[in-house]
Design a protein around this motif. Structure first.
Motif, short mmCIF file in Angstrom:
data_model
loop_
_atom_site.label_atom_id
_atom_site.label_comp_id
_atom_site.label_asym_id
_atom_site.label_seq_id
_atom_site.Cartn_x
_atom_site.Cartn_y
_atom_site.Cartn_z
N GLU A 151 -5.66 1.22 -6.52
CA GLU A 151 -4.37 2.29 -6.95
C GLU A 151 -4.97 3.55 -6.24
N ILE A 152 -3.94 4.20 -5.49
CA ILE A 152 -4.49 5.50 -4.66
C ILE A 152 -3.90 6.55 -5.11
N GLY A 153 -2.43 6.71 -5.47
CA GLY A 153 -1.84 7.73 -5.90
C GLY A 153 -2.89 8.27 -7.24
N VAL A 154 -2.88 9.48 -7.31
CA VAL A 154 -3.68 10.33 -8.43
C VAL A 154 -3.09 9.85 -10.04
N ALA A 155 -1.64 9.89 -9.88
CA ALA A 155 -1.02 9.50 -11.11
C ALA A 155 -1.10 8.05 -11.22
N SER A 156 -1.64 7.65 -12.42
CA SER A 156 -1.70 6.05 -12.56
C SER A 156 -0.36 5.49 -13.02
N THR A 157 -0.15 4.51 -12.56
CA THR A 157 1.24 3.86 -12.83
C THR A 157 1.04 2.34 -12.62
N LYS A 158 0.88 1.53 -11.78
CA LYS A 158 0.51 0.06 -11.84
C LYS A 158 -0.64 -0.29 -12.60
N ALA A 159 -1.50 0.39 -12.59
CA ALA A 159 -2.88 0.31 -13.51
C ALA A 159 -2.44 0.18 -14.97
N TYR A 160 -1.52 1.46 -15.52
CA TYR A 160 -1.22 1.38 -16.82
C TYR A 160 -0.61 0.01 -17.17
N THR A 161 0.51 -0.50 -16.61
CA THR A 161 1.06 -1.48 -17.06
C THR A 161 0.27 -2.90 -17.03
N SER A 162 -0.64 -2.93 -16.10
CA SER A 162 -1.67 -3.91 -16.01
C SER A 162 -2.66 -3.87 -17.05
N GLN A 163 -2.95 -2.84 -17.54
CA GLN A 163 -3.97 -2.43 -18.72
C GLN A 163 -3.45 -2.89 -20.02
N ILE A 164 -2.08 -2.73 -20.21
CA ILE A 164 -1.17 -3.20 -21.53
C ILE A 164 -1.23 -4.57 -21.46
N VAL A 165 -0.95 -5.34 -20.37
CA VAL A 165 -0.82 -6.76 -20.24
C VAL A 165 -2.27 -7.47 -20.43
N VAL A 166 -3.40 -6.85 -20.03
CA VAL A 166 -4.75 -7.20 -20.05
C VAL A 166 -4.84 -7.27 -21.77
N MET A 167 -4.59 -6.16 -22.37
CA MET A 167 -4.98 -5.95 -23.68
C MET A 167 -4.02 -6.94 -24.45
N ALA A 168 -2.97 -7.32 -24.08
CA ALA A 168 -2.00 -8.39 -24.94
C ALA A 168 -2.74 -9.60 -24.70
N MET A 169 -3.15 -9.96 -23.49
CA MET A 169 -3.93 -11.25 -23.45
C MET A 169 -5.23 -11.24 -24.30
N MET A 170 -5.88 -10.09 -24.33
CA MET A 170 -6.95 -10.04 -25.26
C MET A 170 -6.63 -10.13 -26.71
N ALA A 171 -5.48 -9.63 -27.09
CA ALA A 171 -5.08 -9.68 -28.63
C ALA A 171 -4.84 -11.25 -28.95
#
Ligand code: UD1
Ligand code: BG6
Ligand code: NA
Length: 365
Positions: A151-171
């Motif tokens: 992810e290159i843009g300073v404002a995080s976008t795709k990392a945000y949605t992927s982080q939520i998905v990872v935490m859903a899988m963790m839950a």
């Protein structure tokens, strides 16, 4: 490489159907979830007295989006810590805590210092990061790489949605020993596999969001009201608007509206209200009614087909999004707000990928 896009932020927003796919690749198996990085530690996590989420900026917001479903699926209380605030307070962290550190870069100084602190206090330390080989990945006991791609843009976008998905899988993985919630878990797993498709669908709102942005370019401020699963969406949408479009914006808990923010409401101040279908829907409808009766200038985000329910007299602007499993709705709902922040920035003539005064990775305290 930006390819056919003008900016990295734009490219990364539009890449989300793909990045969500790579985040889940190989991890949804035989109707269950397989997280190689956690499987040896699940028993310890299940026995912990509390889960503490720790992060900064967008990564903190992603953890906040996950808080409700992690509590629901694991039965373990979850508390939230902004890394710098945990350090300022020297807040209590115990041996029987699971401390989950969320960081796209894995190199944010405050997050790493909080990690050192949690390690000293004997907590099980779990990392969620986009960067293999990062300090966070190396220093945590275990963790999950989000695999969203660089992810290159300073404002995080795709990392945000992927982080939520990872935490859903963790839950889902933590809760997988609970028979009573089997049906609920299956519904969420099937929701996860359809997310990339719904992300593609919601990206079709691009030109609508550009039009909405053009109606907001001269506003001084923008409020975003959310609650429940989508309180995090309100915070993250407002963060995107302030960090790239350089417009004052605040995300607020709709349940707190009467305790202060209502005083700001008039015909001029634009307010986005997130009112997609979930257990809070009827409460959000009443928030909308109260704001309309004070002549608020509303933009309502609702589930497809609910236009007439949330805006009876056609008095609000609407953002209609596809409905997904309630706990995954934040992944879809943030996308139009990312698009809005992007277009607002371009129309206001600011630097999209390198907002003034900000850095992608803040490696000093
Ligand atoms: C791993 C491989 C992946 C391979 C897959 C096949 C790596 C980096 N990943 O993915 O290429 O396709 O097996 O089974 O080689 N970890 C931390 N802290 C963090 C993040 C991760 O300690 O913040 C640890 C994990 O506990 C794990 C390792 O790093 O031991 C790799 O994590 P992850 O990439 O998420 O594991 P898999 O998805 O199994
Ligand atoms: C910086 C970035 O402030 O760090 C933000 O500009 C980011 O976009 C924050 O959310 C936290 O970064 P990381 O890498 O720890 O997720
Ligand atoms: Na590690």
């Amino acid at each position: 490489k930006k390819g056919s896009y003008d900016h990295f932020m734009q490219k990364e927003i539009h890449e989300q159907p793909h990045s969500l796919t790579t985040t889940m690749r190989g991890r949804l198996k035989d109707g269950g979830v397989l997280l190689g990085g956690l499987k040896e530690h699940l028993k310890t996590i299940r026995r912990s007295r509390r889960v503490v989420f720790i992060g900064c900026g967008t990564s903190y917001n992603a953890a906040l989006a996950a808080r409700t479903f992690l509590e629901e699926l694991s039965g373990i209380p979850v508390t939230m810590e902004v890394a710098s605030d945990l350090l300022d307070r020297q807040g209590p962290i115990y041996r029987d805590d699971t401390a989950v550190f969320v960081s796209q870069s894995g190199e944010t100084a405050d997050t790493l210092l909080a990690l050192d602190y949690a390690l000293e206090n004997g907590a099980l330390c779990v990392g969620i990061t986009n960067t293999v080989g990062s300090s966070l990945s190396r220093k945590t006991h275990c963790g999950i790489h989000i695999n969203a791609g660089c992810e290159i843009g300073v404002a995080s976008t795709k990392a945000y949605t992927s982080q939520i998905v990872v935490m859903a899988m963790m839950a889902l993985a933590i809760g997988s020993d609970q028979i009573s919630s089997q049906a609920r878990r299956e519904a969420i797993i099937s929701g996860l596999s359809s997310l990339p498709r719904y992300a593609s669908e919601v990206l079709k709102l691009d030109s609508e969001m550009k039009e909405l942005a053009s109606s907001l370019i001269d506003s001084e401020s923008l409020l975003v009201f959310g609650r429940g699963y989508n309180y995090a969406t309100a915070l993250e949408g407002a963060l995107k608007v302030k960090e790239v479009a350089l417009m004052h914006s605040e995300g607020m808990l709709a349940g707190e509206m009467k305790h202060g923010p209502l005083a700001l409401v008039d015909e001029n101040l634009p307010i986005i209200v997130i009112a997609t279908r979930d257990a809070c829907f009827s409460k959000q409808k009443s928030v909308i009614q109260q704001l309309l009766s004070r002549k608020g200038r509303l933009i309502v985000m609702c589930s497809k087909g609910d236009a007439s329910v949330v805006s009876p007299s056609g008095s609000c602007r609407l953002i209609e999004v596809p409905e997904v499993a309630d706990c995954l709705q934040p992944v879809i709902n943030i996308i139009p707000l990312q698009l809005l922040a992007y277009h607002l920035t371009v129309l206001r003539g600011f630097n999209v990928d390198q907002p003034r005064n900000l850095a992608k990775s803040v490696t000093t305290q």
